[in-house]
Design a protein around this motif. Sequence first.
Motif, PDB file in Angstrom:
ATOM      1  N   VAL A  67       1.025  -0.758  -0.109  1.00 22.13           N
ATOM      2  CA  VAL A  67       0.091   0.214   0.241  1.00 22.13           C
ATOM      3  C   VAL A  67       0.797   1.552  -0.051  1.00 22.13           C
ATOM      4  O   VAL A  67       2.206   1.670   0.953  1.00 22.13           O
ATOM      5  N   LYS A  68       0.680   2.092  -1.101  1.00 22.81           N
ATOM      6  CA  LYS A  68       1.268   3.695  -0.947  1.00 22.81           C
ATOM      7  C   LYS A  68       0.158   4.335  -0.313  1.00 22.81           C
ATOM      8  O   LYS A  68      -0.925   4.334   0.026  1.00 22.81           O
ATOM      9  N   ALA A  69       0.883   5.916  -0.117  1.00 16.70           N
ATOM     10  CA  ALA A  69      -0.038   7.251  -0.012  1.00 16.70           C
ATOM     11  C   ALA A  69      -0.620   7.316  -1.303  1.00 16.70           C
ATOM     12  O   ALA A  69      -0.255   7.067  -2.166  1.00 16.70           O
ATOM     13  N   LEU A  70      -2.010   7.570  -0.647  1.00 18.58           N
ATOM     14  CA  LEU A  70      -3.252   7.945  -1.778  1.00 18.58           C
ATOM     15  C   LEU A  70      -2.393   8.552  -2.742  1.00 18.58           C
ATOM     16  O   LEU A  70      -2.758   8.437  -4.012  1.00 18.58           O
ATOM     17  N   GLN A  71      -1.514   9.590  -2.794  1.00 24.36           N
ATOM     18  CA  GLN A  71      -1.215  11.118  -3.881  1.00 24.36           C
ATOM     19  C   GLN A  71       0.250  10.513  -4.449  1.00 24.36           C
ATOM     20  O   GLN A  71       0.206  10.834  -5.483  1.00 24.36           O
ATOM     21  N   ASP A  72       0.527   9.197  -3.912  1.00 25.87           N
ATOM     22  CA  ASP A  72       0.988   8.182  -4.799  1.00 25.87           C
ATOM     23  C   ASP A  72       0.687   7.493  -5.513  1.00 25.87           C
ATOM     24  O   ASP A  72       1.309   6.253  -6.089  1.00 25.87           O
ATOM     25  N   THR A  73      -0.597   6.690  -5.224  1.00 29.50           N
ATOM     26  CA  THR A  73      -1.061   5.869  -5.945  1.00 29.50           C
ATOM     27  C   THR A  73      -2.061   6.544  -7.432  1.00 29.50           C
ATOM     28  O   THR A  73      -2.326   7.177  -7.437  1.00 29.50           O
ATOM     29  N   ARG A  74      -0.890   5.499  -8.484  1.00 32.01           N
ATOM     30  CA  ARG A  74      -2.018   5.666  -9.495  1.00 32.01           C
ATOM     31  C   ARG A  74      -3.133   5.071  -9.870  1.00 32.01           C
ATOM     32  O   ARG A  74      -2.585   3.342  -9.752  1.00 32.01           O
ATOM     33  N   PHE A  75      -4.139   5.486  -9.924  1.00 26.18           N
ATOM     34  CA  PHE A  75      -5.847   4.501  -9.870  1.00 26.18           C
ATOM     35  C   PHE A  75      -5.806   3.789 -10.890  1.00 26.18           C
ATOM     36  O   PHE A  75      -5.756   2.807 -11.691  1.00 26.18           O
ATOM     37  N   PRO A  76      -5.999   4.563 -12.498  1.00 29.40           N
ATOM     38  CA  PRO A  76      -5.480   3.680 -13.574  1.00 29.40           C
ATOM     39  C   PRO A  76      -5.030   3.258 -14.263  1.00 29.40           C
ATOM     40  O   PRO A  76      -3.332   3.620 -14.109  1.00 29.40           O
TER      41      PRO A  76
END
Length: 384
Positions: free
Chosen positions: A131-140
Amino acid sequence: MQNTTNATSSVEPTIAQPAPVKRLLSLDTLRGFDMFWIMGGEDIFHALAKTTGWAWTLVIADQFNHPDWNGFRAYDLIFPLFLFMAGVSTPFSIGSRLEKNANKSEIARKIITRGLILVLLGIIYNNGLFVKALQDTRFPSVLGRIGLAGMFAQLIYLYTQPRTQYIWFVGILLGYWAIMMLVPVPGCGEGLLTMECNPASYIDTLLVPGRLYKKIHDPEGLFSTIPAICNALMGIFAGTFLRTHGRSGNQKAVRLLGIGAGFIVLSLLWDFVFPINKNLWTSSFVLVTGGLSLVLLAVFYWIVDVKDIKGWTFFFTVIGMNSILIYLAGEFIDFGYAARFFFEGILKLASSEAVLKVGMALALIAVKWAFLYFMYKKNSFLRV
């Protein structure tokens, strides 16, 4: 997700990786041909171009690069072709169940579940298992677009009649065109389709959490997934046509070929006012990739299913039957290490950079194929 251990049992195709349709060996072959380039086929020509400088290798290698923005190259077809083929299998799987009066709500639940699982797999593919921090996560992601676009296309197929499906197809393409050209972007105005100034990127920056691939734009963004539904719908239309009786195999192949050519011409005309652009998945891009997908399906269908020329298909079928597995496996298995271990020493004996580079590209494909062949012999296929 389940690991299917009986290759001969009746397995329901999925939007991500349909199980082989018995009457359409061409579909598994074409899927394997498509995935062959992702698993290293393009590296052969890049290596040849880099080490030899031969003109024809430079031309082909250039086709295995994406354009910076507008335009089209052969490499752009791999992703939409896979989505198209997922659509082709739908009438054979869901259509046959509907004919047996299966519960639509249950089918819809499975469609939605598969779509969301693919979104999750795409997030894992992009960011890893941790799990990464939300701001570092690429969802697309590529898998996410396949999951969402395929899911909506299947739901349209499930709940509407063919005439309404065509209306959805035309409406999505024209509606996307209208929004992209007429909706103003703050600070830019309307009608601009640059990376910095276009409605799709702007909407993604507002709605998509985490990070976009290019900060202000994501080629697999949420809003540009909408027209991708039409690639799957085109596959559904093709699959429905192939499943329909009353025409010979030759007639079906010719009809698909003609319709595909027509879509390509239409896309080139539309390109003058709505550029062919994979990054934005423009409506003209849908038509050119859909048209080429129809042409390839027609050719493979005619050769494999109509003329029954099947001896060459095994290599690609092994890939096509586990396409999702090989796509994901590269993130967790070091195939390059195995290729170097088994082949690099021998290839270095040739004292030729071209032989070494091209040989290693072929070695990587050989290792990956051997892995898929092992899974094939074990009757083990990754399904979603």
